[in-house]
Design a protein around this motif. Structure first.
Motif, PDB file in Angstrom:
ATOM      1  N   ASN A   1      -8.219 -85.076 -83.732  1.00 25.66           N
ATOM      2  CA  ASN A   1      -8.070 -85.927 -82.548  1.00 25.66           C
ATOM      3  C   ASN A   1      -8.799 -87.258 -82.658  1.00 25.66           C
ATOM      4  OD1 ASN A   1      -6.531 -84.244 -80.639  1.00 25.66           O
ATOM      5  ND2 ASN A   1      -8.265 -82.847 -80.837  1.00 25.66           N
ATOM      6  N   ASN A   2      -9.666 -87.385 -83.646  1.00 24.88           N
ATOM      7  CA  ASN A   2     -10.460 -88.604 -83.768  1.00 24.88           C
ATOM      8  C   ASN A   2     -10.987 -88.701 -85.199  1.00 24.88           C
ATOM      9  OD1 ASN A   2     -12.912 -86.924 -83.867  1.00 24.88           O
ATOM     10  ND2 ASN A   2     -12.651 -86.717 -81.658  1.00 24.88           N
ATOM     11  N   TRP A   3     -11.724 -89.787 -85.464  1.00 22.16           N
ATOM     12  CA  TRP A   3     -12.235 -90.048 -86.809  1.00 22.16           C
ATOM     13  C   TRP A   3     -13.166 -88.931 -87.276  1.00 22.16           C
ATOM     14  CZ3 TRP A   3     -11.449 -92.427 -91.149  1.00 22.16           C
ATOM     15  CH2 TRP A   3     -12.500 -92.708 -92.031  1.00 22.16           C
ATOM     16  N   THR A   4     -14.038 -88.474 -86.422  1.00 23.67           N
ATOM     17  CA  THR A   4     -14.987 -87.433 -86.814  1.00 23.67           C
ATOM     18  C   THR A   4     -14.259 -86.159 -87.235  1.00 23.67           C
ATOM     19  OG1 THR A   4     -16.681 -88.324 -85.330  1.00 23.67           O
ATOM     20  CG2 THR A   4     -16.939 -86.038 -86.054  1.00 23.67           C
ATOM     21  N   GLU A   5     -13.276 -85.749 -86.446  1.00 24.49           N
ATOM     22  CA  GLU A   5     -12.527 -84.539 -86.787  1.00 24.49           C
ATOM     23  C   GLU A   5     -11.682 -84.752 -88.043  1.00 24.49           C
ATOM     24  OE1 GLU A   5     -10.285 -83.116 -83.472  1.00 24.49           O
ATOM     25  OE2 GLU A   5     -12.048 -82.965 -82.151  1.00 24.49           O
TER      26      GLU A   5
END
Length: 793
Positions: free
Chosen positions: A411-415
């Motif tokens: 869902n985002n950069w971290t994931e």
């Protein structure tokens, strides 16, 4: 008697027409059912499959399990023969159906042990990935269980597919690692060149290759026949089955909202792999209870490899680090199943592989041997020094499938980065964008840290631990970018780090020409105060301007003509701007001159077979270096087989004559009638029927094209078969993060692998012309035929 003979003749004529017609209509029943309801087992609920006008399936299910199940089902419907060949190649089981012609490949594949490695990986991957593989296999096997007429290839070869297994999917993932992650062949080439022309001249042919780089094995009797045998197997995998080769690469770029008209990112990607029919890619949308992705899939794998979900988009190019090394092992003369390690003898691991061969009563019992470094691939050549291949894809703990599955859910950069941490091979340049406006880049993968003095360019002694890998580059220290100040990130298989980077990634990178052109095009609007649009991204993927021309054309234009024909040719090039248009006579002339100049420069110094290997595998930047460096030109431009000493000008004149003779024979004497696309043809070979004269006309496809090896719209030519093209942007996508349904994608040939389908070759012209299909996302955006997979009561 005449009456009966006439009746017999008429009966034969009728049968001659009726039987093929009946066979044709019967084979058409192998085409997939695309509407109606099918009772199926093993699902959580109904699965709705909407196929649009181009045959792209949009799969809507109530659970993620069922979405993967649906993907397996449609892959089996459209690409079953391709999947069958893929798993046979990976498992080393081609000879079961193709006979002795593919026995060397089967020996090689069994020695590498793809299937054994994939089976081991199946035990260590995450539960979610294993469940996806199982659901996918269940979908494939559901279709197989329904008793459909099989596609024509199965009928013609008498092959009956066995049920699909999760390990079959992992085997194919490893074969993709072979396509994109190998350099063992270049190590063999380095050694052969060093023996043929010496270390110093090898360094000239292999830019950035130090003259002392091969001294490690200078005293070893390295068998060039064994190396040639291994390279011939590698070439057969490439030319006969579309795996590997230098031209495998890609372009991708991502642009931040600060540079776009919408204020949100645009992401473009076009991976370059060997051409084939059907395409190696398959377009699909999947939606379950959590999963919702669209993009390019590989038939055989349960994931969207390149595409977007509801929040993030991604694209990949091959990074090309060196993750393979060849080790020369020292065997015990008294016991060939022992090898030396630091002064002691270790036991070689042996696995018996039983290879069935069509036409043979008895199978071949093959001993697949390996050392601490990996498989003894030299066993396949039956001669030469023992060579073991160490390669990250064959080592325990390959969790790459976890990275792809997890990436579909990010869902985002971290994931997304967390997903990439599980990526092992082949190392890729991932570009990223999300709906919040962020862009990023990461180059994941298991990249070895080598001992000091060992840079992976050439085979090294396996009997000494001085050349052992020292571990792998830590994930947190791999190349990466997040929201860079430039507002864009672009990759094209070029070198990704400078000399300040503390680790050695590799030594062999693509020439910078494509990357230079991409950056040039990305910067153009800003210089005029404009913002980049989706249309700009599409135009960039269609670009056919080669920046290599800027490096080499001045040399060609300075060549003094020897006659009127040469003068007319050089005059034609004076107005050439480097755009490899299909209708360009100058592009045809430039390409022909380059082909014949390369041959004139190097073939006399190298035996013919070694020249072919070098021209296929070596970094082509060497040609630019030599023609722009008088000292190097003095070494290579002289023809060693003739008495006078030739200059580079002399050699260029000879090559120009050869090029003009070549083009005149192909297109006539009138230069104004020449066109690049009259000789530059993209080939779409069928596996294996392009090799069968009687069937090639039915299954094989080709189309006239522009471009070349260095254009963004890549279209490399073959030296062995001028001027055919066997690599292409097999998939193109441009994702608009401001409106996902404004995005576009395209594959090369069509969605179907069945030659009787309207979707077998319906996209070839549109792909050549860089047209696109809408990347429709969400049930409300899709219309077409509707197939419902309904759980059986």
């Amino acid at each position: 008697m005449r009456k009966w003979l006439l009746r017999l003749f008429l009966a034969i004529v009728v049968l001659a027409g009726v039987v093929p017609l009946a066979a044709y209509f019967w084979l058409r029943t192998s085409l997939p059912l695309v509407s109606g309801t099918v009772q199926v087992g093993g699902t959580d609920g109904p699965i709705e499959i909407i196929r649009d006008a181009e045959g792209v399936p949009h799969i809507y299910a109530t659970t993620d399990h069922d979405a993967f199940y649906g993907l397996g089902y449609v892959h089996a419907q459209d690409r079953l023969w391709q999947m069958e060949m893929q798993r046979r190649i990976g498992a080393g089981r081609l000879s079961e159906i193709l006979g002795e012609a593919t026995l060397s490949i089967d020996k090689f594949q069994r020695t590498l042990g793809y299937y054994r490695a994939a089976q081991a990986d199946l035990n260590i991957i995450e539960a979610r990935s294993r469940q996806a593989l199982e659901a996918y296999a269940a979908g494939v096997n559901q279709w197989l269980s329904e008793g459909h007429t099989l596609p024509p290839e199965f009928v013609l070869l008498g092959v009956k597919p066995t049920p699909w297994q999760p390990v079959d999917s992992l085997v194919w993932q490893k074969m993709m690692s072979w396509d994109l992650g190998g350099n063992y062949d270049v190590e063999l080439l380095y050694q052969q060149l060093a023996q043929a022309v010496g270390p110093e001249r090898t360094a000239q042919l292999l830019p950035d290759y130090p003259a002392e780089g091969v001294s490690v094995l200078a005293g070893l009797d390295f068998d060039s026949q064994a190396a040639a045998s291994l390279l011939s197997i590698d070439r057969l995998l490439e030319t006969g089955f579309g795996h590997g080769g230098r031209e495998a690469g890609s372009n991708n770029w991502v642009v931040a909202g600060s540079r776009t008209a919408t204020g949100l990112p645009l992401l473009a990607d076009d991976p370059h792999l060997g051409t084939s029919i059907p395409s190696i890619w398959y377009l699909a949308e999947l939606q379950g209870e959590t999963l919702h992705v669209v993009g390019a899939t590989f038939p055989g794998l349960p994931a969207v490899v390149i595409g977007h979900n509801e929040r993030v988009a991604w694209g990949v190019t091959n990074m090309g680090p060196d993750v393979q090394d060849l080790y020369v092992e020292r065997l015990n003369p008294a016991n060939p199943n022992q090898y030396a390690v630091d002064g002691s003898w270790q036991t070689i691991q042996v696995v018996e592989e039983v290879i069935e061969v069509d036409g043979k009563e008895q199978p071949l019992r093959w001993a697949a041997r390996s050392t601490r470094h990996g498989p003894l691939i030299s066993d396949v050549s039956d001669t030469g020094v023992p060579l073991a291949l160490q390669w990250t894809a064959l080592q325990p703990g390959d969790t790459t499938i976890d990275a792809f599955i997890s990436g579909n859910y990010a869902n985002n950069w971290t994931e997304f980065v967390t997903a990439l941490e599980k990526f092992v091979t082949p190392s890729q340049n991932f570009v990223y964008a999300d709906v919040d406006g962020n862009i990023g880049y990461y180059a994941p993968g298991r990249i070895p840290i080598r001992a000091e003095g060992h840079d992976g360019r050439a085979p090294v002694p396996g009997w000494s631990s001085a050349y052992e890998w020292q571990g792998f580059i830590p994930f947190a220290e791999l190349p990466q970018l997040y929201n860079p100040p430039e507002g864009y990130i672009a990759t094209a298989n070029n070198r990704v780090v400078d000399d300040s980077y503390p680790y050695l990634l590799g030594t062999d990178w693509a020439p910078p020409y494509r990357a230079e052109r991409i950056v040039e095009l990305l910067e153009q609007p800003a210089r005029k105060g404009d913002k980049l649009t989706l249309a700009d991204m599409l135009a960039m993927q269609a670009d056919q301007t080669s920046t290599q021309v800027r490096m080499l054309l001045p040399f060609l234009l300075e060549t003094p003509p020897q006659n009127e024909r040469q003068a007319a040719a050089i005059e034609l090039l004076h107005t050439f701007d480097g755009e490899m248009r299909r209708d360009s006579a100058a592009a045809a002339l430039y390409q022909a001159w380059m082909v014949h100049l390369e041959r004139a420069l190097f073939e006399d110094d190298l035996r013919a077979s070694l020249f072919e290997e070098m021209s296929t595998r070596a970094n082509p930047i060497f040609l630019t270096n030599i023609l722009n460096d008088p000292a190097l030109g003095a070494v290579w431009c002289d023809q060693v087989l003739t008495a006078p000493v030739e200059s580079c000008t002399d050699t260029a004149q000879h090559a120009l004559d050869a090029a003009l003779d070549d083009l005149s024979a192909r297109m006539g004497e009138t230069m104004s009638d020449w066109r690049w696309d009259r000789i530059h043809l993209t080939q779409y070979p069928h596996n294996p029927f392009s090799e069968v004269d009687l069937l090639k006309g039915i299954f094989h496809r080709s189309i006239a094209n522009g471009g070349d090896r260095y254009t963004v719209n890549v279209a490399p030519v073959q030296l062995a078969e001028p001027y055919l093209q066997n690599n292409s942007p097999g998939y193109r996508q441009v994702v608009d993060l401001a409106d996902f349904n404004n995005s576009r994608f395209m594959i090369t040939t069509g969605q179907s692998g069945n030659v009787l389908s309207e979707h077998y070759d319906n996209l070839i012209r549109r792909h050549r012309d860089v047209e696109y299909l809408p990347m429709s996302f969400g049930r409300a955006q899709v219309s077409g035929t509707r197939l419902l997979l309904q759980p059986a009561p």
